[in-house]
Design an enzyme around this catalytic site. Structure first.
Site, PDB file in Angstrom:
ATOM      1  N   GLN A 107       0.719  -1.131   0.107  1.00 49.78           N
ATOM      2  CA  GLN A 107       0.008   0.083  -0.078  1.00 49.78           C
ATOM      3  C   GLN A 107       0.736   1.335   0.101  1.00 49.78           C
ATOM      4  O   GLN A 107       0.450   2.172  -0.789  1.00 49.78           O
ATOM      5  CB  GLN A 107      -0.916   0.093   1.116  1.00 49.78           C
ATOM      6  CG  GLN A 107      -2.283  -0.980   0.916  1.00 49.78           C
ATOM      7  CD  GLN A 107      -3.299  -0.737   2.156  1.00 49.78           C
ATOM      8  OE1 GLN A 107      -3.124   0.312   2.963  1.00 49.78           O
ATOM      9  NE2 GLN A 107      -3.971  -1.702   2.526  1.00 49.78           N
ATOM     10  N   TYR A 305     -12.362  -2.556   1.921  1.00 54.67           N
ATOM     11  CA  TYR A 305     -10.812  -2.656   1.631  1.00 54.67           C
ATOM     12  C   TYR A 305     -10.524  -1.753   0.394  1.00 54.67           C
ATOM     13  O   TYR A 305      -9.675  -0.948   0.443  1.00 54.67           O
ATOM     14  CB  TYR A 305     -10.102  -3.945   1.442  1.00 54.67           C
ATOM     15  CG  TYR A 305     -10.028  -4.625   2.896  1.00 54.67           C
ATOM     16  CD1 TYR A 305      -9.555  -4.108   3.879  1.00 54.67           C
ATOM     17  CD2 TYR A 305     -10.594  -5.943   2.865  1.00 54.67           C
ATOM     18  CE1 TYR A 305      -9.284  -4.887   5.150  1.00 54.67           C
ATOM     19  CE2 TYR A 305     -10.296  -6.751   3.981  1.00 54.67           C
ATOM     20  CZ  TYR A 305      -9.835  -5.854   5.055  1.00 54.67           C
ATOM     21  OH  TYR A 305      -9.658  -6.984   6.324  1.00 54.67           O
ATOM     22  N   ASP A 308     -11.203   2.439   0.604  1.00 53.24           N
ATOM     23  CA  ASP A 308      -9.947   3.430   1.185  1.00 53.24           C
ATOM     24  C   ASP A 308      -8.746   3.155   0.261  1.00 53.24           C
ATOM     25  O   ASP A 308      -8.117   4.382   0.227  1.00 53.24           O
ATOM     26  CB  ASP A 308      -9.703   3.269   2.559  1.00 53.24           C
ATOM     27  CG  ASP A 308      -9.120   1.783   2.955  1.00 53.24           C
ATOM     28  OD1 ASP A 308      -7.717   1.764   2.826  1.00 53.24           O
ATOM     29  OD2 ASP A 308      -9.500   0.676   3.597  1.00 53.24           O
ATOM     30  N   GLN A 309      -8.453   1.900  -0.148  1.00 51.25           N
ATOM     31  CA  GLN A 309      -7.323   1.967  -1.089  1.00 51.25           C
ATOM     32  C   GLN A 309      -7.419   2.755  -2.631  1.00 51.25           C
ATOM     33  O   GLN A 309      -6.483   2.966  -2.986  1.00 51.25           O
ATOM     34  CB  GLN A 309      -7.132   0.446  -1.388  1.00 51.25           C
ATOM     35  CG  GLN A 309      -6.636  -0.459  -0.329  1.00 51.25           C
ATOM     36  CD  GLN A 309      -6.156  -1.864  -0.521  1.00 51.25           C
ATOM     37  OE1 GLN A 309      -5.330  -2.060  -0.935  1.00 51.25           O
ATOM     38  NE2 GLN A 309      -7.085  -2.704   0.018  1.00 51.25           N
ATOM     39  N   HIS A 331     -11.421   4.343   7.968  1.00 53.15           N
ATOM     40  CA  HIS A 331     -10.154   4.192   7.061  1.00 53.15           C
ATOM     41  C   HIS A 331     -10.165   5.278   5.837  1.00 53.15           C
ATOM     42  O   HIS A 331      -9.206   5.966   5.503  1.00 53.15           O
ATOM     43  CB  HIS A 331      -9.840   2.958   6.666  1.00 53.15           C
ATOM     44  CG  HIS A 331      -8.998   1.927   7.681  1.00 53.15           C
ATOM     45  ND1 HIS A 331      -9.554   1.525   8.743  1.00 53.15           N
ATOM     46  CD2 HIS A 331      -7.725   1.803   7.829  1.00 53.15           C
ATOM     47  CE1 HIS A 331      -8.614   0.842   9.512  1.00 53.15           C
ATOM     48  NE2 HIS A 331      -7.461   1.115   8.665  1.00 53.15           N
TER      49      HIS A 331
END
Length: 373
Positions: A107, A305, A308-309, A331
């Protein structure tokens, strides 16, 4: 460079964990913008940097030859001064020496490798060799990276990463190794519009056991399939592999399951769970399928997941991105806060029941040929 004052960030904001650190450092490296972060991971039981965070900082610093201070285990403050634009077409190695998540190392490092500068790349791919835990707690599993995250950035952003899982590693020993190759992007990243999910066309999965009997993987698979069918999924759409890892393919013992649903309109959403000592394998499969069913129920186009990525990439893209998601995660709020502190990108978030519409006016980033200030 020493004359430029860093942008100072409070690491205890919102989720107050390592994700805020990773997003800030990636943006800093890409834009050659110095940062200082205080109160790192203040909202965690063990505040400050752990091995995985320090190693992520170190490899990001290597990529942009940053002057890095405060990068010690337990440190709650760091300063990160990039001195060159990211140096691509090279090989970088990160190894925290623990079972720290390889996915979290990715990340912070992968966004740094997207944009070439003419003096730093031959156009050949940049290689990452990441070591640690492939399937770790409190992080996406490497199977999620392989089957959800990387396909997302390929389909919607035009990136062409490849991933090779050389060896799997589990808590507490680690010992996993993953190789990633990423050619530089040409031009700017496109905006992403993702508001229609379409019906589910397939649910795939990988239920695995290493150093344990294969029946562990089979029990997780059976329980997961049962939950999915009870939630209304056609049994004919469910394809979950049950695997006992070969000894030379894994270091240590562990188990878990990753499920992902593919839709007619090209969306991929996932659910996952890790086996733990004292927890029945069927319960692990149940938890993963319940998470996937919840992601399908909210009607969004990405899971929590991916939510936020994707924020860093939307901020750097050109034009207005619009993505329909499930409930807004802490997040994601933290990621939005960081990129708005460090860039001119602006987000608008509209919440309606169980789903959220995230809009972003990206900066259309292109590497400058001017020297780093």
């Amino acid at each position: 460079m020493a004359s430029v004052e860093p942008v100072r960030l409070d690491g205890s904001m919102l989720e107050g964990g390592g994700q805020l650190l990773r997003v800030a450092v990636a943006i800093s490296a890409i834009l050659s913008k110095p940062i200082a972060i205080d109160n790192i991971r203040m909202n965690r039981p063990q505040p400050g940097l752990r091995n995985q965070h320090a190693e992520g900082l170190r490899v990001a610093a290597e990529i942009c030859a940053a002057r890095l201070t405060g990068c010690e285990i337990g440190s709650s403050s760091i300063e990160f001064y990039p001195t060159v634009r990211p140096q691509l077409s090279r090989r970088y190695i990160a190894d925290p020496g623990t079972a720290g998540s390889i996915a979290l190392l990715l990340q912070v490092s992968l966004p740094c490798l997207v944009f070439p500068s003419s003096e730093s790349t031959t156009g050949t791919p940049t290689e990452l060799i990441l070591r640690g835990g492939t399937n770790a707690t409190h992080a996406p599993q490497i199977d999620y990276v392989q089957h959800v995250f990387l396909p997302f950035i390929h389909k919607h952003l035009g990136l062409e990463p490849s991933l090779d899982i050389v060896k799997r590693g589990y808590y507490p020993k680690g010992g996993g190794e993953v190789h990633i190759s990423l050619p530089p992007v040409r031009g700017v990243l496109p905006a992403v519009t993702l508001t229609e999910r379409g019906p589910v066309k397939a649910i795939r999965g990988r239920s695995y056991a290493a150093g344990l009997p294969k029946i562990v993987a089979e029990s997780m698979r059976t329980a997961a399939a049962q939950v999915l069918v009870e939630s209304g999924v056609d049994p004919g759409l469910i394809h979950i592999d049950a695997v006992r890892e070969k000894p030379f393919d894994a270091f240590g013992s562990g188990s878990g399951i990753v499920l992902w649903a593919e839709t007619e309109d090209g969306c991929v959403l996932a659910g996952s769970a890790l086996g733990r000592k004292g927890i029945n394998a069927a319960d692990v499969g149940h938890d993963a399928a319940t998470e996937l069913a919840a992601n399908l129920a909210h009607g969004g186009c990405v899971d929590e997941y991916m939510q936020d990525q994707m924020i860093v990439f939307l901020a750097l893209a050109r034009g207005k991105s619009t993505v329909k998601t499930g409930p807004l995660s802490l997040h994601t709020r933290a990621a939005i806060w960081v990129v708005e502190q460090l860039t001119e990108a602006r987000f608008h978030v509209e919440v309606s029941g169980d789903h959220t519409l995230i809009e972003c006016e990206g900066i259309g980033y292109e590497p400058s040929e001017l020297p780093v200030p």
